[in-house]
Design a protein around this motif. Structure first.
Motif, PDB file in Angstrom:
ATOM      1  N   HIS A   1     -75.304  43.576  29.839  1.00 24.07           N
ATOM      2  CA  HIS A   1     -77.208  44.218  29.982  1.00 24.07           C
ATOM      3  C   HIS A   1     -77.981  42.775  30.549  1.00 24.07           C
ATOM      4  CE1 HIS A   1     -80.731  44.930  28.119  1.00 24.07           C
ATOM      5  NE2 HIS A   1     -81.351  45.674  29.091  1.00 24.07           N
TER       6      HIS A   1
ATOM      7  N   SER B   1     -82.734  54.975  40.133  1.00 18.29           N
ATOM      8  CA  SER B   1     -82.357  55.089  38.283  1.00 18.29           C
ATOM      9  C   SER B   1     -81.261  54.591  38.218  1.00 18.29           C
ATOM     10  CB  SER B   1     -82.326  56.531  37.596  1.00 18.29           C
ATOM     11  OG  SER B   1     -81.123  56.551  37.993  1.00 18.29           O
ATOM     12  N   LEU B   2     -80.734  53.778  36.632  1.00 21.11           N
ATOM     13  CA  LEU B   2     -79.780  52.973  36.117  1.00 21.11           C
ATOM     14  C   LEU B   2     -78.808  54.092  36.736  1.00 21.11           C
ATOM     15  CD1 LEU B   2     -78.877  50.941  34.126  1.00 21.11           C
ATOM     16  CD2 LEU B   2     -79.373  52.827  32.294  1.00 21.11           C
TER      17      LEU B   2
ATOM     18  N   ARG C   1     -79.195  52.806  26.787  1.00 22.08           N
ATOM     19  CA  ARG C   1     -77.903  53.910  28.431  1.00 22.08           C
ATOM     20  C   ARG C   1     -77.154  52.746  28.236  1.00 22.08           C
ATOM     21  NH1 ARG C   1     -83.657  54.222  29.538  1.00 22.08           N
ATOM     22  NH2 ARG C   1     -82.938  53.895  31.865  1.00 22.08           N
ATOM     23  N   LEU C   2     -77.095  52.046  28.767  1.00 23.62           N
ATOM     24  CA  LEU C   2     -76.272  51.153  29.337  1.00 23.62           C
ATOM     25  C   LEU C   2     -74.648  51.312  28.808  1.00 23.62           C
ATOM     26  CD1 LEU C   2     -75.830  49.863  32.418  1.00 23.62           C
ATOM     27  CD2 LEU C   2     -76.167  47.909  30.635  1.00 23.62           C
TER      28      LEU C   2
ATOM     29  N   GLN D   1     -82.612  50.288  27.078  1.00 25.66           N
ATOM     30  CA  GLN D   1     -81.333  50.588  27.554  1.00 25.66           C
ATOM     31  C   GLN D   1     -80.439  50.024  27.729  1.00 25.66           C
ATOM     32  OE1 GLN D   1     -83.097  47.007  31.196  1.00 25.66           O
ATOM     33  NE2 GLN D   1     -82.507  48.935  33.047  1.00 25.66           N
ATOM     34  N   ARG D   2     -80.539  49.047  27.060  1.00 25.17           N
ATOM     35  CA  ARG D   2     -79.353  48.634  26.484  1.00 25.17           C
ATOM     36  C   ARG D   2     -78.203  49.831  26.171  1.00 25.17           C
ATOM     37  NH1 ARG D   2     -79.905  43.585  22.771  1.00 25.17           N
ATOM     38  NH2 ARG D   2     -80.986  42.674  25.196  1.00 25.17           N
TER      39      ARG D   2
ATOM     40  N   VAL E   1     -76.121  52.065  39.008  1.00 26.62           N
ATOM     41  CA  VAL E   1     -74.186  51.546  38.481  1.00 26.62           C
ATOM     42  C   VAL E   1     -73.135  52.173  39.012  1.00 26.62           C
ATOM     43  CG1 VAL E   1     -72.365  52.386  36.500  1.00 26.62           C
ATOM     44  CG2 VAL E   1     -75.317  50.924  35.927  1.00 26.62           C
TER      45      VAL E   1
ATOM     46  N   VAL F   1     -77.606  44.583  35.037  1.00 30.04           N
ATOM     47  CA  VAL F   1     -78.650  44.955  35.526  1.00 30.04           C
ATOM     48  C   VAL F   1     -79.898  44.479  34.758  1.00 30.04           C
ATOM     49  CG1 VAL F   1     -80.442  47.042  35.124  1.00 30.04           C
ATOM     50  CG2 VAL F   1     -77.655  47.627  35.584  1.00 30.04           C
TER      51      VAL F   1
ATOM     52  N   ASP G   1     -83.435  44.037  34.812  1.00 24.08           N
ATOM     53  CA  ASP G   1     -85.165  44.381  35.404  1.00 24.08           C
ATOM     54  C   ASP G   1     -85.932  43.006  34.671  1.00 24.08           C
ATOM     55  OD1 ASP G   1     -85.057  46.698  36.458  1.00 24.08           O
ATOM     56  OD2 ASP G   1     -84.728  47.988  35.000  1.00 24.08           O
TER      57      ASP G   1
ATOM     58  N   HIS H   1     -81.976  45.707  40.124  1.00 26.45           N
ATOM     59  CA  HIS H   1     -83.085  45.892  39.434  1.00 26.45           C
ATOM     60  C   HIS H   1     -83.127  47.648  39.225  1.00 26.45           C
ATOM     61  CE1 HIS H   1     -85.310  42.142  39.176  1.00 26.45           C
ATOM     62  NE2 HIS H   1     -84.877  41.658  40.286  1.00 26.45           N
ATOM     63  N   THR H   2     -83.708  48.957  38.618  1.00 29.49           N
ATOM     64  CA  THR H   2     -83.603  49.558  38.400  1.00 29.49           C
ATOM     65  C   THR H   2     -84.922  50.658  38.755  1.00 29.49           C
ATOM     66  OG1 THR H   2     -84.199  50.267  36.139  1.00 29.49           O
ATOM     67  CG2 THR H   2     -82.085  50.153  36.821  1.00 29.49           C
TER      68      THR H   2
END
Ligand code: DGT
Ligand code: CA
Ligand code: CA
Ligand code: ZN
Length: 566
Positions: free
Chosen positions: A402, A346-347, A387-388, A384-385, A351, A364, A366, A337-338
């Motif tokens: 993700h 944080s993400l 950003r990943l 989020q996807r 990572v 990740v 969440d 989780h983040t």
């Protein structure tokens, strides 16, 4: 981790619990809980620094912590402690008894501890009380017993940290060897007491008794000293002659049942096996290392996690001991989780920490929207996807996946429809509520989740929390059969108070052909290394790398997830 952080976090968590019990606003409860976690997971000592630099700690919480650091409590906590006796708080830890019911029992019936509750139930004082029928009362009695049983033992996370602290405190150049044995070395999920063995000078015993973590000296001898720590855990320290090290480690690692089996082998050969060595009359056959002892008895060395008299001696004698999975075999983590939901890091930080552990892949996951408190939305997940995907460019050696942790509703449905789920690389689906469904309902619920082609892994399947909540009731044979048939993995959640699946159910699931994912379920960076506890559970159930999907190369994992070519 700094002690002040742990103590302040515990006080804030207690405050959150009391605040919730007295009907406090749920979002404020969550902000206290989040801050408590953040403080516990904060790398710097808050006693020396500024607590305001901890993420999630605002002005109001900072003031409470500062007062706590000065005098060991804060005004609002004192107030609530005055209103809710300590015994009522302990009542909320009875499996099946929520905070609301505990407060109700206290204010309406004056029941102020688990003991008082047991008395009231046995005396029939609860019959006729709304919401406390005979079945509930029966379950509460069971829950109280369960809590008392668990209360005498600690989970492996607490025991490991304590054992490592004790060993560090005693290690210096006078000490030739020092290690822990017992159930902790066998990596049981709960530990009765910690058994430390050392080769060193006699003064070590006095040093041990004087350590700051000692609350009580239970027994002080030349060969063995037993103490109880300030945290209430018993630690035995034994001084061992250097030449007997292997024999002592073998003997005190146990289990008792394994040792009985081993001793039978020795007796058959006309030998004697003790904590000092393997002897033929006065002659020492083996004593310095465990390997020599097992070898003399015609066996390879048996990993401590397998020493439970579960057929390991016979397998070792036949030369058929399986090669169990090790921490080094893990290539990644599939449940983390983040701070987008209930994690505290944080993400980017999670990572980076994962990359530091040398993973080939990292998921990740969440929480999805059904856990309302987490305030997840599809937009947030999609952002989020993205950003990943951008982060991926900085980590060419580690594939970022993700994922999401779905909530399995009472009817077995999950948060998002199939077309949304298809966009995730991996999904973990878990039960987070309605723990008291009947066995049939619960079984159907898990089977429905397994049948969902977009569900890859069932997270922390029994939902137990050691010392707090018992496992849900399900027909596990039926669940595992369906999991094997649908290619749904079962999780070994390595968070030490979960340890879920427990080893006996892992063994049962393996028997049905189920695959497993050993995950950390991290909510902070220091949790990532908890996977070692999950590996212990896997070893206790004799899992090999073929059974554990996150030991597999990325291609094989993606194929299992139905995501080949991604
Ligand atoms: P625990 O502490 O309840 O989690 O479990 P253990 O396995 O650590 O048990 P403990 O602390 O009583 O003893 C540590 C090991 O020492 C045990 O696994 C086997 C060995 N041991 C202790 N006492 C005896 C005994 O009387 N007979 C035999 N055969 N082995 C013993
Ligand atoms: Ca022990
Ligand atoms: Ca012991
Ligand atoms: Zn969960």
């Amino acid at each position: 981790m700094a002690r002040a952080n742990d103590e302040a976090a515990a006080a804030l968590q207690e405050y959150a619990d009391l605040f919730a019990m007295t009907g406090g606003d749920a979002f404020r409860v969550r902000s206290y809980q989040k801050a408590a976690k953040a403080i516990a997971g904060h790398p710097e000592d808050i006693a020396g620094g500024d607590v305001r630099s901890v993420p999630g700690v605002g002005e109001a919480i900072a003031k409470k912590i500062e007062e706590f650091l000065q005098r060991g409590s804060f005004r609002q906590l004192d107030d609530l402690r005055g209103r809710i006796p300590e015994g009522v708080r302990r009542m909320t830890r009875i499996p099946g008894l929520g905070p609301k019911k505990a407060v109700f029992l206290f204010t309406e019936l004056g029941i102020d501890s688990p003991d008082a509750l047991r008395e009231a139930i046995t005396a029939g004082r609860l019959s006729g009380v709304k919401g406390l029928g005979p079945r509930t009362a029966e379950n509460l009695l069971k829950g109280i017993e369960q809590m008392e049983q668990a209360g005498r033992r600690v989970h492996i996370g607490i025991a490991t940290e304590l054992a490592e602290k004790v060993i560090a405190s005693l290690s210096d150049d006078r000490v030739e060897r020092i290690a822990y044995a017992g159930s902790l070395r066998r990596m049981k999920d709960t530990i009765g007491d910690i058994d430390v063995l050392a080769v060193g000078p006699a003064e070590l015993m006095a040093d041990f008794r004087a350590m700051p973590y000692v609350a009580e000296v239970i027994a002080a001898g030349e060969k063995k000293t037993s103490i109880r720590t300030t945290g209430g855990v018993q630690v035995d320290l034994r001084l061992i002659p250097a030449e007997s090290w292997g024999a002592a480690m073998q003997y005190f690692t146990g289990s008792k049942e394994h040792n009985v089996r081993i001793r039978e082998m020795a007796v058959k050969k006309g030998w004697k096996l003790s904590e000092y060595g393997l002897f033929e009359g006065e002659r020492v056959i083996a004593s310095r290392t465990e390997e020599e002892i097992y070898e003399a008895l015609g066996m390879p060395w048996i990993p401590p996690t397998m020493r439970e008299d579960g057929g390991e001696v016979a397998a070792a004698l036949r030369g058929e001991l399986p090669e169990v999975v090790t921490l080094d075999d893990l290539r990644g983590d599939l449940h983390t989780h983040t701070d987008l939901t209930d994690g505290i890091a944080s993400l980017g930080d999670m990572v980076a920490a994962a990359a530091g552990l040398g993973y080939s892949y990292y998921a990740v996951t969440d929480h999805a929207p059904d856990l309302v408190m987490q305030r997840m939305t599809l937009d947030k997940a999609l952002a989020q996807r993205e950003r990943l995907a951008r982060l991926q460019e900085s980590y060419p050696g580690m594939r970022l996946l993700h994922g999401t942790e779905l909530n399995i509703g009472p009817d077995g449905s999950v948060d998002w429809p199939a077309e949304v789920l298809a966009g995730f690389d991996v999904t973990v689906a878990s039960v987070h509520s309605h723990f008291n469904q009947s066995r049939d309902e619960m079984t159907a619920r898990f089977i429905a989740a397994c049948d969902n082609p977009q569900v890859h892994i069932i997270g922390h399947p029994t939902t137990r929390k050691i010392g707090k909540r018992g496992p849900v009731d399900a027909d596990w044979d039926a669940v595992f059969r369906r999991a094997a048939a649908t290619g749904t993995a079962m999780e070994i959640d390595s968070y030490p108070d979960r340890s879920d699946l427990p080893d006996d159910l892992v063994r049962l699931a393996r028997h049905h052909g189920v695959k497993f994912s050993i995950d950390s379920d991290s909510h902070a960076i220091p949790h990532l290394v908890n996977q070692r506890y999950g590996v212990g559970i896997a070893q206790r159930a004799w899992l090999t790398t073929d059974d554990v999907i996150n030991t597999w190369p990325l291609d094989r994992l993606l194929a299992f997830l139905g995501r080949e070519g991604r």
